[in-house]
Design an enzyme around this catalytic site. Structure first.
Site, PDB file in Angstrom:
ATOM      1  N   ASP A  92       5.947  -3.319  -3.075  1.00 43.57           N
ATOM      2  CA  ASP A  92       6.027  -4.387  -4.072  1.00 43.57           C
ATOM      3  C   ASP A  92       7.503  -4.596  -4.403  1.00 43.57           C
ATOM      4  OD1 ASP A  92       6.216  -5.953  -6.328  1.00 43.57           O
ATOM      5  OD2 ASP A  92       4.929  -4.700  -7.582  1.00 43.57           O
TER       6      ASP A  92
ATOM      7  N   GLY B 102     -13.497  14.142   2.127  1.00 42.47           N
ATOM      8  CA  GLY B 102     -13.735  14.570   0.750  1.00 42.47           C
ATOM      9  C   GLY B 102     -12.513  15.068   0.001  1.00 42.47           C
TER      10      GLY B 102
ATOM     11  N   ASP C 133       1.938  -2.369 -11.754  1.00 42.63           N
ATOM     12  CA  ASP C 133       1.660  -3.595 -12.509  1.00 42.63           C
ATOM     13  C   ASP C 133       0.983  -4.628 -11.615  1.00 42.63           C
ATOM     14  OD1 ASP C 133       3.653  -4.404 -10.803  1.00 42.63           O
ATOM     15  OD2 ASP C 133       5.168  -4.694 -12.355  1.00 42.63           O
TER      16      ASP C 133
ATOM     17  N   HIS D  13      -0.688  -0.135  -3.923  1.00 43.33           N
ATOM     18  CA  HIS D  13       0.540  -0.566  -3.255  1.00 43.33           C
ATOM     19  C   HIS D  13       1.450  -1.350  -4.191  1.00 43.33           C
ATOM     20  CE1 HIS D  13      -1.643  -0.133   0.891  1.00 43.33           C
ATOM     21  NE2 HIS D  13      -1.346   1.023   0.342  1.00 43.33           N
TER      22      HIS D  13
ATOM     23  N   ASP E 273     -11.071  17.597  -1.341  1.00 46.00           N
ATOM     24  CA  ASP E 273     -11.197  19.055  -1.376  1.00 46.00           C
ATOM     25  C   ASP E 273      -9.899  19.753  -0.982  1.00 46.00           C
ATOM     26  OD1 ASP E 273     -11.079  18.580   1.316  1.00 46.00           O
ATOM     27  OD2 ASP E 273     -12.835  19.791   1.827  1.00 46.00           O
TER      28      ASP E 273
ATOM     29  N   PRO F   3      -8.324   3.928   6.630  1.00 45.97           N
ATOM     30  CA  PRO F   3      -8.352   2.527   7.050  1.00 45.97           C
ATOM     31  C   PRO F   3      -7.057   2.125   7.758  1.00 45.97           C
ATOM     32  CG  PRO F   3      -8.086   2.694   4.665  1.00 45.97           C
ATOM     33  CD  PRO F   3      -8.323   4.084   5.171  1.00 45.97           C
TER      34      PRO F   3
ATOM     35  N   HIS G 238      -5.483  10.029   0.630  1.00 47.19           N
ATOM     36  CA  HIS G 238      -5.684  10.557   1.989  1.00 47.19           C
ATOM     37  C   HIS G 238      -6.554  11.806   1.982  1.00 47.19           C
ATOM     38  CE1 HIS G 238      -2.718   8.383   4.774  1.00 47.19           C
ATOM     39  NE2 HIS G 238      -2.906   7.640   3.717  1.00 47.19           N
TER      40      HIS G 238
HETATM   41  C1  HEM Z   1      -6.946  -0.505   1.706  1.00 50.41           C
HETATM   42  C2  HEM Z   1      -6.623   0.313   2.681  1.00 50.41           C
HETATM   43  C3  HEM Z   1      -5.272   0.941   2.775  1.00 50.41           C
HETATM   44  C4  HEM Z   1      -4.437   0.866   3.842  1.00 50.41           C
HETATM   45  C5  HEM Z   1      -4.705   0.167   5.160  1.00 50.41           C
HETATM   46  C6  HEM Z   1      -3.237   1.575   3.481  1.00 50.41           C
HETATM   47  C7  HEM Z   1      -2.145   1.726   4.306  1.00 50.41           C
HETATM   48  C8  HEM Z   1      -0.920   2.210   3.899  1.00 50.41           C
HETATM   49  C9  HEM Z   1       0.256   2.264   4.724  1.00 50.41           C
HETATM   50  C10 HEM Z   1       0.320   1.830   6.166  1.00 50.41           C
HETATM   51  C11 HEM Z   1       1.269   2.743   3.961  1.00 50.41           C
HETATM   52  C12 HEM Z   1       2.718   2.950   4.386  1.00 50.41           C
HETATM   53  C13 HEM Z   1       2.876   4.234   5.149  1.00 50.41           C
HETATM   54  C14 HEM Z   1       4.287   4.347   5.682  1.00 50.41           C
HETATM   55  O1  HEM Z   1       4.663   3.481   6.474  1.00 50.41           O
HETATM   56  O2  HEM Z   1       5.013   5.282   5.307  1.00 50.41           O
HETATM   57  C15 HEM Z   1       0.738   3.008   2.651  1.00 50.41           C
HETATM   58  C16 HEM Z   1       1.468   3.498   1.602  1.00 50.41           C
HETATM   59  C17 HEM Z   1       0.924   3.810   0.378  1.00 50.41           C
HETATM   60  N1  HEM Z   1      -0.407   3.773   0.044  1.00 50.41           N
HETATM   61 FE1  HEM Z   1      -1.871   2.870   1.100  1.00 50.41          FE
HETATM   62  N2  HEM Z   1      -3.365   2.059   2.221  1.00 50.41           N
HETATM   63  C18 HEM Z   1      -4.589   1.708   1.749  1.00 50.41           C
HETATM   64  C19 HEM Z   1      -5.133   2.052   0.528  1.00 50.41           C
HETATM   65  C20 HEM Z   1      -4.506   2.847  -0.397  1.00 50.41           C
HETATM   66  C21 HEM Z   1      -5.141   3.439  -1.548  1.00 50.41           C
HETATM   67  C22 HEM Z   1      -6.628   3.318  -1.862  1.00 50.41           C
HETATM   68  C23 HEM Z   1      -4.185   4.126  -2.229  1.00 50.41           C
HETATM   69  C24 HEM Z   1      -4.300   4.941  -3.481  1.00 50.41           C
HETATM   70  C25 HEM Z   1      -5.254   4.797  -4.373  1.00 50.41           C
HETATM   71  C26 HEM Z   1      -2.941   3.916  -1.509  1.00 50.41           C
HETATM   72  C27 HEM Z   1      -1.712   4.368  -1.930  1.00 50.41           C
HETATM   73  C28 HEM Z   1      -0.541   4.192  -1.232  1.00 50.41           C
HETATM   74  C29 HEM Z   1       0.769   4.484  -1.786  1.00 50.41           C
HETATM   75  C30 HEM Z   1       1.058   4.907  -3.219  1.00 50.41           C
HETATM   76  C31 HEM Z   1       1.691   4.259  -0.771  1.00 50.41           C
HETATM   77  C32 HEM Z   1       3.207   4.483  -0.840  1.00 50.41           C
HETATM   78  C33 HEM Z   1       3.486   5.907  -0.413  1.00 50.41           C
HETATM   79  C34 HEM Z   1       4.935   6.331  -0.487  1.00 50.41           C
HETATM   80  O3  HEM Z   1       5.749   5.690  -1.170  1.00 50.41           O
HETATM   81  O4  HEM Z   1       5.265   7.352   0.143  1.00 50.41           O
HETATM   82  N3  HEM Z   1      -3.177   3.174  -0.403  1.00 50.41           N
HETATM   83  N4  HEM Z   1      -0.598   2.690   2.648  1.00 50.41           N
END
Ligand code: HEM
Ligand code: NAG
Ligand code: NAG
Ligand code: NAG
Ligand code: NAG
Ligand code: NAG
Ligand code: NAG
Ligand code: NAG
Ligand code: NAG
Ligand code: NAG
Ligand code: NAG
Ligand code: NAG
Length: 332
Positions: free
Chosen positions: A249, A79, A257, A198, A81, A168, A73
């Site tokens: 997952d 960026g 994994d 994820h 930063d 996104p 984020h």
């Molecule tokens: C491809 C576009 C992506 C979308 C649309 C997206 C969207 C989301 C959403 C909606 C959540 C759940 C938020 C919640 O309900 O609390 C989430 C969680 C998460 N996202 Fe993404 N994400 C994306 C890409 C990424 C990327 C690139 C990373 C890291 C390199 C990432 C890492 C994570 C992680 C680790 C969680 C779990 C966070 C937690 O357990 O608190 N995501 N993401």
């Protein structure tokens, strides 16, 4: 299709190596990220950061996922930063944006920064600590170990609009997701690979409940959702339930994994953006390739490359930006 992707991947890796070696020959007027940037100014800082994080991870096994998302984020919000950490009395900083409302790990970064300040005052940026933390989070959850580039400096401008504009959407299809990544100079492949972050962590019910109850606005369910998985999710997430979380997952929730891609392949992806990877032939081919356990080395190598790419988004280096004593200060 799949071999084409792998071929592109290895060419891309080669390109990175060429760029990296030419960086070494570059004079210092064009400041760049580099490996071991703090080797003389704060020797051992990466070990110090890792040691602090290991203690925090041991106390909260869900923290690695929080820190991996925090770096994402930050980088996508104008960026890498550390502007995501800045605070606003007026509620106008990046962290005040809706997509940030469940972003977590702010205190962990601040705690690590405090330790780093004791060792090397005003030398190491918050943005670099965030990049190291994401790396350590991935490795702690048994993902790939990769070296991070450092030398980022911190911004002092944090705008809510940047988070809203650049992050996104959870219901985006491959076309939309690719556009958001392209806006950050990240490739289609980076998008497909980084989505597998994820593999760890959780989402709150509102991030996916439309898939259960109102997918097209007609009180329907996403037809692509596996029926058994959908039944489990509806039992956990009742309409209007905002506080409950579900693992991204469910098969291996705290292990980095191939479980993520297996779930996507089996129509058991939690977010629409994850499920969408199966709808496009090229991303679908990658997902399918990753259902083979012997692809794990390819996945880990790809993920490391894409994390390094993400860590380069809009960085401030050289004399741009600043090194603060505290990460999360108020900027207005
Ligand atoms: C491809 C576009 C992506 C979308 C649309 C997206 C969207 C989301 C959403 C909606 C959540 C759940 C938020 C919640 O309900 O609390 C989430 C969680 C998460 N996202 Fe993404 N994400 C994306 C890409 C990424 C990327 C690139 C990373 C890291 C390199 C990432 C890492 C994570 C992680 C680790 C969680 C779990 C966070 C937690 O357990 O608190 N995501 N993401
Ligand atoms: C420190 O890093 C710089 C740039 O990466 C490199 O030129 C230098 O040789 C390194 N020094 C040591 C002691 O590792
Ligand atoms: C934020 O609020 C302060 C008063 O608390 C005000 O002086 C300042 O102009 C506001 N900044 C913005 C960007 O609205
Ligand atoms: C990655 O984790 C392994 C244990 O799973 C550890 O032995 C190794 O030192 C770690 N590497 C890095 C770079 O953190
Ligand atoms: C993807 O979503 C956008 C925006 O909702 C839509 O305009 C486009 O037609 C969709 N593309 C595909 C291939 O479904
Ligand atoms: C993916 O395709 C399925 C139909 O196979 C559809 O229900 C779903 O809306 C699509 N996902 C996205 C994000 O477009
Ligand atoms: C993407 O690359 C272009 C050209 O190098 C650069 O001007 C732009 O600032 C980059 N955008 C981001 C978000 O890094
Ligand atoms: C379902 O979506 C439609 C269109 O967005 C909306 O009008 C309706 O109120 C929603 N129903 C529920 C139960 O949320
Ligand atoms: C549904 O939940 C049950 C009980 O927790 C579990 O055994 C099963 O594997 C789950 N099925 C799916 C498809 O998630
Ligand atoms: C998995 O990949 C290996 C090595 O590429 C291959 O030999 C094997 O046939 C694949 N297995 C499946 C089930 O596709
Ligand atoms: C923000 O950082 C810039 C340097 O990047 C500096 O010129 C400016 O004074 C800083 N502003 C504040 C309020 O700290
Ligand atoms: C951690 C954090 O600062 N979350 C904020 C995200 O944005 C919402 C508003 O949309 C704030 O209420 C949260 O405090």
């Amino acid at each position: 299709m799949a071999s084409q992707l792998m071929f592109r991947g290895s060419r891309f890796l080669l390109l990175v190596l060429v760029v990296a070696s030419s960086t070494l020959m570059m004079d210092t007027t064009t400041a760049q990220l580099q490996y071991d940037f703090y080797n003389t100014t704060c020797p051992g800082v990466e070990d110090l950061v890792r040691a602090e994080l290991l203690a925090l991870f041991a106390a909260d096994v869900t923290l690695p996922a929080g820190l991996l998302r925090l770096h994402f984020h930050d980088c996508f919000g104008a960026g890498c930063d550390a502007a995501l950490l800045l605070k606003s009395h007026n509620g106008t900083a990046q962290r005040d944006a809706d997509p940030n409302s469940t972003v977590r790990g702010y205190e962990a970064i601040e705690a690590v920064k405090a330790k780093v300040e004791e060792a090397c005052p005003l030398v190491v940026s918050c943005a670099d600590i965030m990049a190291m933390a994401a790396r350590d989070a991935v490795n702690y959850t048994q993902g790939p170990a990769y070296a991070v580039e450092t030398g980022r400096r911190d911004g002092n401008v944090s705008r809510k609009e940047d988070a809203l504009r650049f992050l996104p959407p959870a219901d985006g299809n491959v076309t939309v997701l690719t556009q958001y990544f392209a806006a950050q100079n990240l490739s289609y492949k980076d998008m497909v690979v980084l989505s597998a972050a994820h593999s760890i962590g959780v989402a709150h019910c509102p991030s996916f409940s439309n898939r259960l109850y109102n997918y097209t606005g007609a009180g329907d369910q996403d037809p692509s959702l596996d029926a058994d998985y959908a039944k489990n999710l509806t039992a956990k997430c009742k309409p209007g339930n905002v506080a409950t979380v579900q693992p991204l997952d469910p098969t291996t929730p705290s292990t980095f994994d191939l479980g993520y891609y297996n779930n996507v392949y089996n129509h058991r992806a939690l977010l629409a953006s994850d499920a969408a990877l199966l709808n496009d032939s090229l991303s679908g081919a990658y997902v399918q390739l990753m259902t083979n356990a012997s692809s794990v080395d390819v996945f880990f190598a790809d993920f490391a490359v894409s994390m390094i790419n993400m860590g380069r988004i809009g960085v401030r280096t050289g004399t741009d930006g600043e090194i603060r004593a505290t990460c999360a200060i108020y900027v207005d």
